[in-house]
Design a protein around this motif. Structure first.
Motif, PDB file in Angstrom:
ATOM      1  N   SER A  58       0.833  -1.199   0.000  1.00 33.52           N
ATOM      2  CA  SER A  58       0.000   0.000   0.000  1.00 33.52           C
ATOM      3  C   SER A  58       0.867   1.249   0.000  1.00 33.52           C
ATOM      4  CB  SER A  58      -0.915   0.000   1.225  1.00 33.52           C
ATOM      5  OG  SER A  58      -0.188   0.352   2.384  1.00 33.52           O
ATOM      6  N   SER A  59       0.278   2.323  -0.488  1.00 33.18           N
ATOM      7  CA  SER A  59       1.015   3.584  -0.527  1.00 33.18           C
ATOM      8  C   SER A  59       1.315   4.066   0.894  1.00 33.18           C
ATOM      9  CB  SER A  59       0.222   4.643  -1.287  1.00 33.18           C
ATOM     10  OG  SER A  59      -0.969   4.978  -0.595  1.00 33.18           O
ATOM     11  N   LEU A  60       0.459   3.698   1.828  1.00 31.34           N
ATOM     12  CA  LEU A  60       0.671   4.073   3.230  1.00 31.34           C
ATOM     13  C   LEU A  60       1.964   3.451   3.762  1.00 31.34           C
ATOM     14  CD1 LEU A  60      -0.819   5.726   5.349  1.00 31.34           C
ATOM     15  CD2 LEU A  60      -1.992   3.652   6.053  1.00 31.34           C
ATOM     16  N   LEU A  61       2.183   2.186   3.464  1.00 36.02           N
ATOM     17  CA  LEU A  61       3.421   1.520   3.891  1.00 36.02           C
ATOM     18  C   LEU A  61       4.625   2.087   3.156  1.00 36.02           C
ATOM     19  CD1 LEU A  61       2.361  -2.231   4.131  1.00 36.02           C
ATOM     20  CD2 LEU A  61       2.771  -0.634   5.994  1.00 36.02           C
ATOM     21  N   ARG A  62       4.468   2.346   1.889  1.00 38.22           N
ATOM     22  CA  ARG A  62       5.571   2.894   1.101  1.00 38.22           C
ATOM     23  C   ARG A  62       5.975   4.269   1.638  1.00 38.22           C
ATOM     24  NH1 ARG A  62       3.170   3.763  -3.310  1.00 38.22           N
ATOM     25  NH2 ARG A  62       2.848   1.608  -3.825  1.00 38.22           N
ATOM     26  N   ARG A  63       4.986   5.099   1.915  1.00 37.39           N
ATOM     27  CA  ARG A  63       5.278   6.433   2.435  1.00 37.39           C
ATOM     28  C   ARG A  63       5.887   6.353   3.838  1.00 37.39           C
ATOM     29  NH1 ARG A  63      -0.291   8.499   1.770  1.00 37.39           N
ATOM     30  NH2 ARG A  63       0.242   9.797   3.548  1.00 37.39           N
ATOM     31  N   THR A  64       5.408   5.420   4.652  1.00 41.28           N
ATOM     32  CA  THR A  64       5.991   5.237   5.985  1.00 41.28           C
ATOM     33  C   THR A  64       7.442   4.810   5.862  1.00 41.28           C
ATOM     34  OG1 THR A  64       3.853   4.651   6.959  1.00 41.28           O
ATOM     35  CG2 THR A  64       5.805   3.947   8.144  1.00 41.28           C
ATOM     36  N   ALA A  65       7.718   3.904   4.948  1.00 37.84           N
ATOM     37  CA  ALA A  65       9.087   3.439   4.733  1.00 37.84           C
ATOM     38  C   ALA A  65      10.004   4.583   4.322  1.00 37.84           C
ATOM     39  CB  ALA A  65       9.109   2.342   3.665  1.00 37.84           C
ATOM     40  N   GLN A  66       9.448   5.591   3.673  1.00 35.75           N
ATOM     41  CA  GLN A  66      10.230   6.747   3.246  1.00 35.75           C
ATOM     42  C   GLN A  66      10.353   7.791   4.358  1.00 35.75           C
ATOM     43  OE1 GLN A  66       8.008   7.890  -0.217  1.00 35.75           O
ATOM     44  NE2 GLN A  66       8.936   6.319  -1.495  1.00 35.75           N
ATOM     45  N   GLY A  67       9.761   7.516   5.523  1.00 37.16           N
ATOM     46  CA  GLY A  67       9.896   8.423   6.665  1.00 37.16           C
ATOM     47  C   GLY A  67       8.752   9.404   6.825  1.00 37.16           C
ATOM     48  N   ASP A  68       7.656   9.206   6.112  1.00 35.63           N
ATOM     49  CA  ASP A  68       6.496  10.098   6.208  1.00 35.63           C
ATOM     50  C   ASP A  68       5.767   9.845   7.534  1.00 35.63           C
ATOM     51  OD1 ASP A  68       4.019  11.384   6.040  1.00 35.63           O
ATOM     52  OD2 ASP A  68       3.787  10.947   3.901  1.00 35.63           O
ATOM     53  N   HIS A 123       3.211  11.402   8.813  1.00 39.97           N
ATOM     54  CA  HIS A 123       1.748  11.444   8.695  1.00 39.97           C
ATOM     55  C   HIS A 123       1.212  10.090   8.233  1.00 39.97           C
ATOM     56  CE1 HIS A 123       1.546  15.687   9.553  1.00 39.97           C
ATOM     57  NE2 HIS A 123       2.480  15.930   8.636  1.00 39.97           N
ATOM     58  N   ALA A 124       1.906   9.452   7.314  1.00 43.46           N
ATOM     59  CA  ALA A 124       1.506   8.122   6.851  1.00 43.46           C
ATOM     60  C   ALA A 124       1.616   7.122   8.002  1.00 43.46           C
ATOM     61  CB  ALA A 124       2.366   7.682   5.675  1.00 43.46           C
ATOM     62  N   PHE A 125       2.683   7.237   8.781  1.00 37.12           N
ATOM     63  CA  PHE A 125       2.851   6.340   9.928  1.00 37.12           C
ATOM     64  C   PHE A 125       1.733   6.564  10.949  1.00 37.12           C
ATOM     65  CE2 PHE A 125       4.713   5.356  14.132  1.00 37.12           C
ATOM     66  CZ  PHE A 125       4.836   3.986  13.960  1.00 37.12           C
ATOM     67  N   ALA A 126       1.367   7.824  11.177  1.00 36.40           N
ATOM     68  CA  ALA A 126       0.284   8.129  12.112  1.00 36.40           C
ATOM     69  C   ALA A 126      -1.025   7.491  11.646  1.00 36.40           C
ATOM     70  CB  ALA A 126       0.122   9.637  12.261  1.00 36.40           C
ATOM     71  N   ARG A 127      -1.267   7.510  10.348  1.00 37.60           N
ATOM     72  CA  ARG A 127      -2.474   6.855   9.823  1.00 37.60           C
ATOM     73  C   ARG A 127      -2.391   5.340  10.003  1.00 37.60           C
ATOM     74  NH1 ARG A 127      -3.560   8.458   4.039  1.00 37.60           N
ATOM     75  NH2 ARG A 127      -5.266   6.981   4.334  1.00 37.60           N
ATOM     76  N   LEU A 128      -1.216   4.797   9.824  1.00 34.53           N
ATOM     77  CA  LEU A 128      -1.000   3.364  10.025  1.00 34.53           C
ATOM     78  C   LEU A 128      -1.276   2.991  11.487  1.00 34.53           C
ATOM     79  CD1 LEU A 128       0.111   0.983   8.247  1.00 34.53           C
ATOM     80  CD2 LEU A 128       2.303   1.418   9.319  1.00 34.53           C
ATOM     81  N   VAL A 129      -0.770   3.808  12.397  1.00 36.05           N
ATOM     82  CA  VAL A 129      -1.003   3.580  13.823  1.00 36.05           C
ATOM     83  C   VAL A 129      -2.496   3.670  14.123  1.00 36.05           C
ATOM     84  CG1 VAL A 129      -0.634   4.518  16.140  1.00 36.05           C
ATOM     85  CG2 VAL A 129       1.289   4.333  14.548  1.00 36.05           C
ATOM     86  N   ASP A 130      -3.168   4.689  13.583  1.00 39.69           N
ATOM     87  CA  ASP A 130      -4.613   4.837  13.792  1.00 39.69           C
ATOM     88  C   ASP A 130      -5.379   3.616  13.305  1.00 39.69           C
ATOM     89  OD1 ASP A 130      -4.353   7.332  14.946  1.00 39.69           O
ATOM     90  OD2 ASP A 130      -4.814   8.425  13.088  1.00 39.69           O
ATOM     91  N   GLU A 131      -4.933   3.058  12.185  1.00 43.14           N
ATOM     92  CA  GLU A 131      -5.629   1.920  11.591  1.00 43.14           C
ATOM     93  C   GLU A 131      -5.486   0.645  12.425  1.00 43.14           C
ATOM     94  OE1 GLU A 131      -5.508  -0.660   7.463  1.00 43.14           O
ATOM     95  OE2 GLU A 131      -4.875   1.447   7.430  1.00 43.14           O
ATOM     96  N   TYR A 132      -4.319   0.444  13.034  1.00 41.21           N
ATOM     97  CA  TYR A 132      -4.050  -0.816  13.721  1.00 41.21           C
ATOM     98  C   TYR A 132      -4.002  -0.715  15.247  1.00 41.21           C
ATOM     99  CZ  TYR A 132      -2.978  -2.802   9.170  1.00 41.21           C
ATOM    100  OH  TYR A 132      -3.058  -3.248   7.883  1.00 41.21           O
ATOM    101  N   TRP A 133      -4.035   0.478  15.795  1.00 39.38           N
ATOM    102  CA  TRP A 133      -3.865   0.665  17.235  1.00 39.38           C
ATOM    103  C   TRP A 133      -4.851  -0.163  18.049  1.00 39.38           C
ATOM    104  CZ3 TRP A 133      -0.247   3.041  20.249  1.00 39.38           C
ATOM    105  CH2 TRP A 133      -0.555   3.138  21.616  1.00 39.38           C
ATOM    106  N   ASN A 134      -6.142  -0.045  17.771  1.00 39.60           N
ATOM    107  CA  ASN A 134      -7.148  -0.730  18.590  1.00 39.60           C
ATOM    108  C   ASN A 134      -6.958  -2.241  18.593  1.00 39.60           C
ATOM    109  OD1 ASN A 134      -8.398   1.618  19.422  1.00 39.60           O
ATOM    110  ND2 ASN A 134      -9.874   1.601  17.745  1.00 39.60           N
ATOM    111  N   ASN A 135      -6.659  -2.797  17.436  1.00 42.13           N
ATOM    112  CA  ASN A 135      -6.459  -4.237  17.338  1.00 42.13           C
ATOM    113  C   ASN A 135      -5.258  -4.683  18.174  1.00 42.13           C
ATOM    114  OD1 ASN A 135      -6.415  -6.906  16.581  1.00 42.13           O
ATOM    115  ND2 ASN A 135      -5.909  -6.518  14.456  1.00 42.13           N
ATOM    116  N   ILE A 136      -4.146  -3.972  18.043  1.00 44.82           N
ATOM    117  CA  ILE A 136      -2.930  -4.338  18.770  1.00 44.82           C
ATOM    118  C   ILE A 136      -3.108  -4.085  20.268  1.00 44.82           C
ATOM    119  CG2 ILE A 136      -0.480  -3.804  19.059  1.00 44.82           C
ATOM    120  CD1 ILE A 136      -1.192  -5.395  16.516  1.00 44.82           C
TER     121      ILE A 136
END
Length: 126
Positions: free
Chosen positions: A2-12, A14-27
């Motif tokens: 996903s572009s979210l992972l790609r952008r996170t890998a590049q140090g973005d 904001h993308a990482f924050a969205r990733l955290v928001d998406e998976y936080w509750n489950n984890i």
């Protein structure tokens, strides 16, 4: 990937924050179930996402981010439980001694082994 992972890998961040928001509750829920402590679950969840951020450069090489996240979460939670209880005891698996694994079990073991090794390879040296 996903572009979210790609952008996170590049140090973005904001993308990482969205990733955290998406998976936080489950984890967090998974952590809470095992630790039975709100404080420990919060700490473990933060540690899990810190490990993801610290190994972000390896995200593009992942086949399945959710599997990677599950493995990181499992390892962090187990470490937290060991610290909490001070236990480092490994008990032998008595039920499998003397029994040959079925082909399905062998395949599942190999698949799990490969996933764990890929996760280990993605982790930083520390």
């Amino acid at each position: 990937m996903s572009s979210l992972l790609r952008r996170t890998a590049q140090g973005d961040e904001h993308a990482f924050a969205r990733l955290v928001d998406e998976y936080w509750n489950n984890i967090y829920t998974q952590s809470l179930v095992y630790t039975r402590s709100v404080q420990q679950a919060e700490e473990a969840t933060q540690d899990i996402f810190m490990k993801i951020w610290n190994s972000r450069v390896s995200l593009p090489s992942l086949d399945n981010f959710e599997n990677f996240l599950f493995i990181v979460a499992r390892n962090v939670i187990i470490s937290a439980l060991r610290k909490k209880r001070g236990l480092y005891v490994v008990e032998p698996a008595k039920d499998i001694i003397g029994a040959a694994p079925s082909p399905d079990q062998q395949f599942a073991y190999k698949e799990s082994y490969d996933i764990i090794n890929r996760g280990i390879d993605l982790m930083p040296p520390q």
